[in-house]
Design an enzyme around this catalytic site. Sequence first.
Site, PDB file in Angstrom:
ATOM      1  N   ARG A 161      15.339  -7.536  24.763  1.00  0.00           N
ATOM      2  CA  ARG A 161      14.933  -7.967  23.430  1.00  0.00           C
ATOM      3  C   ARG A 161      16.043  -8.849  22.843  1.00  0.00           C
ATOM      4  N   THR A 210       5.205 -12.819  14.809  1.00  0.00           N
ATOM      5  CA  THR A 210       6.212 -12.188  15.665  1.00  0.00           C
ATOM      6  C   THR A 210       6.290 -12.899  17.013  1.00  0.00           C
ATOM      7  N   ASP A 211       7.435 -12.762  17.661  1.00  0.00           N
ATOM      8  CA  ASP A 211       7.569 -13.342  19.011  1.00  0.00           C
ATOM      9  C   ASP A 211       6.642 -12.641  20.007  1.00  0.00           C
ATOM     10  N   GLU A 212       6.188 -11.424  19.666  1.00  0.00           N
ATOM     11  CA  GLU A 212       5.345 -10.670  20.602  1.00  0.00           C
ATOM     12  C   GLU A 212       4.000 -11.341  20.848  1.00  0.00           C
ATOM     13  N   LYS A 228       3.240   2.228  27.707  1.00  0.00           N
ATOM     14  CA  LYS A 228       2.133   1.570  28.425  1.00  0.00           C
ATOM     15  C   LYS A 228       2.187   0.071  28.169  1.00  0.00           C
ATOM     16  N   GLY A 229       2.033  -0.724  29.217  1.00  0.00           N
ATOM     17  CA  GLY A 229       1.969  -2.187  29.066  1.00  0.00           C
ATOM     18  C   GLY A 229       3.246  -2.773  28.476  1.00  0.00           C
ATOM     19  N   LYS A 253      -1.502  -9.186  15.664  1.00  0.00           N
ATOM     20  CA  LYS A 253      -0.635 -10.184  15.016  1.00  0.00           C
ATOM     21  C   LYS A 253      -1.020 -11.597  15.474  1.00  0.00           C
ATOM     22  N   LYS A 271      11.812   2.897  15.095  1.00  0.00           N
ATOM     23  CA  LYS A 271      12.123   1.788  15.980  1.00  0.00           C
ATOM     24  C   LYS A 271      13.425   2.080  16.713  1.00  0.00           C
ATOM     25  N   TYR A 296      -0.909  -4.055  18.996  1.00  0.00           N
ATOM     26  CA  TYR A 296      -0.146  -4.594  17.855  1.00  0.00           C
ATOM     27  C   TYR A 296      -0.012  -6.106  17.981  1.00  0.00           C
ATOM     28  N   LYS A 323       0.825  -1.216   0.000  1.00  0.00           N
ATOM     29  CA  LYS A 323       0.000   0.000   0.000  1.00  0.00           C
ATOM     30  C   LYS A 323       0.856   1.263   0.000  1.00  0.00           C
ATOM     31  N   PHE A 325       4.170 -10.221   4.567  1.00  0.00           N
ATOM     32  CA  PHE A 325       4.792  -9.325   5.547  1.00  0.00           C
ATOM     33  C   PHE A 325       3.869  -8.142   5.897  1.00  0.00           C
TER      34      PHE A 325
HETATM   35  P1  NAD Z   1       7.419  -2.155   8.097  1.00  0.00           P
HETATM   36  O1  NAD Z   1       6.473  -1.325   8.891  1.00  0.00           O
HETATM   37  O2  NAD Z   1       8.784  -1.658   7.807  1.00  0.00           O
HETATM   38  O3  NAD Z   1       6.763  -2.511   6.684  1.00  0.00           O
HETATM   39  C1  NAD Z   1       5.422  -2.853   6.545  1.00  0.00           C
HETATM   40  C2  NAD Z   1       5.064  -2.772   5.056  1.00  0.00           C
HETATM   41  O4  NAD Z   1       3.687  -3.154   4.902  1.00  0.00           O
HETATM   42  C3  NAD Z   1       5.205  -1.373   4.469  1.00  0.00           C
HETATM   43  O5  NAD Z   1       5.865  -1.430   3.222  1.00  0.00           O
HETATM   44  C4  NAD Z   1       3.765  -0.892   4.322  1.00  0.00           C
HETATM   45  O6  NAD Z   1       3.580   0.043   3.254  1.00  0.00           O
HETATM   46  C5  NAD Z   1       3.044  -2.200   4.054  1.00  0.00           C
HETATM   47  N1  NAD Z   1       1.620  -2.133   4.422  1.00  0.00           N
HETATM   48  C6  NAD Z   1       1.087  -1.651   5.582  1.00  0.00           C
HETATM   49  N2  NAD Z   1      -0.255  -1.722   5.526  1.00  0.00           N
HETATM   50  C7  NAD Z   1      -0.573  -2.270   4.331  1.00  0.00           C
HETATM   51  C8  NAD Z   1      -1.804  -2.609   3.703  1.00  0.00           C
HETATM   52  N3  NAD Z   1      -2.989  -2.374   4.285  1.00  0.00           N
HETATM   53  N4  NAD Z   1      -1.749  -3.178   2.488  1.00  0.00           N
HETATM   54  C9  NAD Z   1      -0.569  -3.415   1.869  1.00  0.00           C
HETATM   55  N5  NAD Z   1       0.619  -3.091   2.402  1.00  0.00           N
HETATM   56  C10 NAD Z   1       0.621  -2.527   3.618  1.00  0.00           C
HETATM   57  O7  NAD Z   1       7.451  -3.552   8.854  1.00  0.00           O
HETATM   58  P2  NAD Z   1       8.655  -4.603   9.008  1.00  0.00           P
HETATM   59  O8  NAD Z   1       9.441  -4.249  10.201  1.00  0.00           O
HETATM   60  O9  NAD Z   1       9.314  -4.801   7.696  1.00  0.00           O
HETATM   61  O10 NAD Z   1       7.800  -5.900   9.389  1.00  0.00           O
HETATM   62  C11 NAD Z   1       7.356  -6.805   8.386  1.00  0.00           C
HETATM   63  C12 NAD Z   1       6.574  -7.929   9.047  1.00  0.00           C
HETATM   64  O11 NAD Z   1       7.386  -8.577  10.017  1.00  0.00           O
HETATM   65  C13 NAD Z   1       5.336  -7.443   9.798  1.00  0.00           C
HETATM   66  O12 NAD Z   1       4.307  -8.383   9.591  1.00  0.00           O
HETATM   67  C14 NAD Z   1       5.767  -7.428  11.250  1.00  0.00           C
HETATM   68  O13 NAD Z   1       4.666  -7.630  12.125  1.00  0.00           O
HETATM   69  C15 NAD Z   1       6.731  -8.596  11.276  1.00  0.00           C
HETATM   70  N6  NAD Z   1       7.777  -8.513  12.308  1.00  0.00           N
HETATM   71  C16 NAD Z   1       8.646  -7.460  12.337  1.00  0.00           C
HETATM   72  C17 NAD Z   1       9.669  -7.437  13.295  1.00  0.00           C
HETATM   73  C18 NAD Z   1      10.667  -6.308  13.366  1.00  0.00           C
HETATM   74  O14 NAD Z   1      11.526  -6.340  14.258  1.00  0.00           O
HETATM   75  N7  NAD Z   1      10.620  -5.324  12.489  1.00  0.00           N
HETATM   76  C19 NAD Z   1       9.781  -8.478  14.209  1.00  0.00           C
HETATM   77  C20 NAD Z   1       8.851  -9.510  14.170  1.00  0.00           C
HETATM   78  C21 NAD Z   1       7.871  -9.541  13.201  1.00  0.00           C
HETATM   79  O1  TDX Z   2      12.188   5.447  21.585  1.00  0.00           O
HETATM   80  C1  TDX Z   2      12.192   4.295  22.038  1.00  0.00           C
HETATM   81  N1  TDX Z   2      12.733   4.058  23.275  1.00  0.00           N
HETATM   82  C2  TDX Z   2      12.753   2.818  23.867  1.00  0.00           C
HETATM   83  O2  TDX Z   2      13.249   2.660  24.992  1.00  0.00           O
HETATM   84  C3  TDX Z   2      11.649   3.173  21.307  1.00  0.00           C
HETATM   85  C4  TDX Z   2      11.038   3.377  19.940  1.00  0.00           C
HETATM   86  C5  TDX Z   2      11.679   1.935  21.903  1.00  0.00           C
HETATM   87  N2  TDX Z   2      12.190   1.754  23.145  1.00  0.00           N
HETATM   88  C6  TDX Z   2      12.195   0.396  23.725  1.00  0.00           C
HETATM   89  C7  TDX Z   2      10.878  -0.352  23.671  1.00  0.00           C
HETATM   90  C8  TDX Z   2      11.317  -1.792  23.507  1.00  0.00           C
HETATM   91  O3  TDX Z   2      11.586  -2.366  24.767  1.00  0.00           O
HETATM   92  O4  TDX Z   2      13.104  -0.368  22.937  1.00  0.00           O
HETATM   93  C9  TDX Z   2      12.631  -1.705  22.726  1.00  0.00           C
HETATM   94  C10 TDX Z   2      12.485  -1.930  21.237  1.00  0.00           C
HETATM   95  O5  TDX Z   2      11.399  -1.126  20.795  1.00  0.00           O
HETATM   96  P1  TDX Z   2      10.921  -1.136  19.256  1.00  0.00           P
HETATM   97  O6  TDX Z   2      12.089  -0.882  18.385  1.00  0.00           O
HETATM   98  O7  TDX Z   2       9.727  -0.253  19.163  1.00  0.00           O
HETATM   99  O8  TDX Z   2      10.548  -2.673  19.052  1.00  0.00           O
HETATM  100  P2  TDX Z   2       9.507  -3.642  19.838  1.00  0.00           P
HETATM  101  O9  TDX Z   2       8.460  -2.870  20.530  1.00  0.00           O
HETATM  102  O10 TDX Z   2      10.312  -4.609  20.645  1.00  0.00           O
HETATM  103  O11 TDX Z   2       8.830  -4.383  18.567  1.00  0.00           O
HETATM  104  C11 TDX Z   2       9.628  -4.816  17.436  1.00  0.00           C
HETATM  105  O12 TDX Z   2       9.914  -6.187  17.516  1.00  0.00           O
HETATM  106  C12 TDX Z   2       8.831  -7.070  17.332  1.00  0.00           C
HETATM  107  C13 TDX Z   2       8.932  -4.507  16.112  1.00  0.00           C
HETATM  108  O13 TDX Z   2       8.632  -3.131  16.027  1.00  0.00           O
HETATM  109  C14 TDX Z   2       7.696  -5.341  15.935  1.00  0.00           C
HETATM  110  O14 TDX Z   2       7.132  -5.120  14.655  1.00  0.00           O
HETATM  111  C15 TDX Z   2       8.051  -6.788  16.071  1.00  0.00           C
HETATM  112  O15 TDX Z   2       6.925  -7.624  16.007  1.00  0.00           O
END
Ligand code: NAD
Ligand code: TDX
Length: 336
Positions: free
Chosen positions: A219, A131-133, A279-280, A159, A194, A155, A39, A84
Amino acid sequence: MTTTRILVTGGAGFIGSHYVRTLLGPQGPAGVQVTVLDKLTYAGNPANLDPVRAHPGFALVQADVCDAAVVDRLVAEHDQIVHFAAESHVDRSILGAAEFVRTNVSGTQVLLDAALRHHADGRGVFVHISTDEVYGSIPHGSWPETHPVSPNSPYAASKAAADLIALAYHRTHGLDVRVTRCSNNYGHHHFPEKLIPLFITRLMQGRTVPLYGDGLNVRDWLHIDDHVQGIELVRTKGRPGEVYNIGGGTELTNKELTSLLLEACGAGWESVEYVTDRKGHDRRYSVDCAKITQELGYRPRKDFATGLAETVSWYRENRHWWEPLQQRAELGAAAG
Ligand code: NAD
Ligand code: TDX
């Protein structure tokens, strides 16, 4: 040679685009064509796909995964799906969950229904990236795939719903669904909302970084190369109806990680602001990877110190990529 046509949803995002660049890159498998359905929300960036744009087996379709007509047409034209597409940022889901339920839950169901029409009876493979979450938070030890899901954030709950619906389509309809549950990814092209890219980019600009709560949340960090390796093992050798955890093997508190990032960016603790906790906020995630290791031969190869140093270098050399995204990364900015 037979060609495998793979539909990759969310392929313009952080992990999806690395998956596509890898599949169509010099080390990728032979005989693969890829269509990205994305999208292009605030998190989707077509520039992430520039390295493969000229590949004859590549196509990008800008569409919503909830758009049943487009999804039906695309699924009919492809042999496999790697899903994804999602709203992926926990903090945004706390501010508003609607988009998370729509995309993550309804979008997955729309995709599964299309797969049921075109990939039933053992045809097709549907890899669902979870995701592990979904497991919740664990004080000690690690979760095996058999552990019940107990998500906490909106979130994670969205998932978990998608993950369970995907598995239900296998159990009910026999669809070849394979679910991966990975830990926190890191690497280049990571959207600067992130923790790792947010801290690196802010420190490079001489700004402070916000550490939530006491900074002792843990993490497990997984490099995107290793994640892609795990997804490919599941796509090509995994079993239908199975869940596979994918971890990186490097557990750190956010404080420990911040210390490494400060050092890599040449900043000190005066750059860190302890701010109100999320939160949480889940205290600790930890996946047990014995299943994918023993069954499919998965092993994370990227040493964390090397991976982090490479990531910091990438952000130093690619300011043109992340500077325009910073405004979009501000929480509350309109998505889409
Ligand atoms: P991201 O946010 O970087 O990318 C998400 C992509 O999905 C984007 O390109 C966005 O445009 C697209 N998208 C969002 N809504 C959409 C819709 N309605 N239709 C079509 N496309 C859409 O996310 P990411 O970090 O690359 O994560 C990818 C997948 O992996 C996700 O399912 C996420 O839950 C999972 N995941 C991510 C992490 C992490 O650490 N980043 C960890 C565990 C699982
Ligand atoms: O500004 C910040 N300060 C901070 O202390 C942010 C953005 C995060 N944090 C903390 C929250 C978490 O304990 O850092 C840790 C990592 O945070 P994020 O990068 O937001 O990741 P997390 O919430 O762990 O989730 C990520 O891993 C699992 C991805 O965003 C998810 O998509 C995935 O499923």
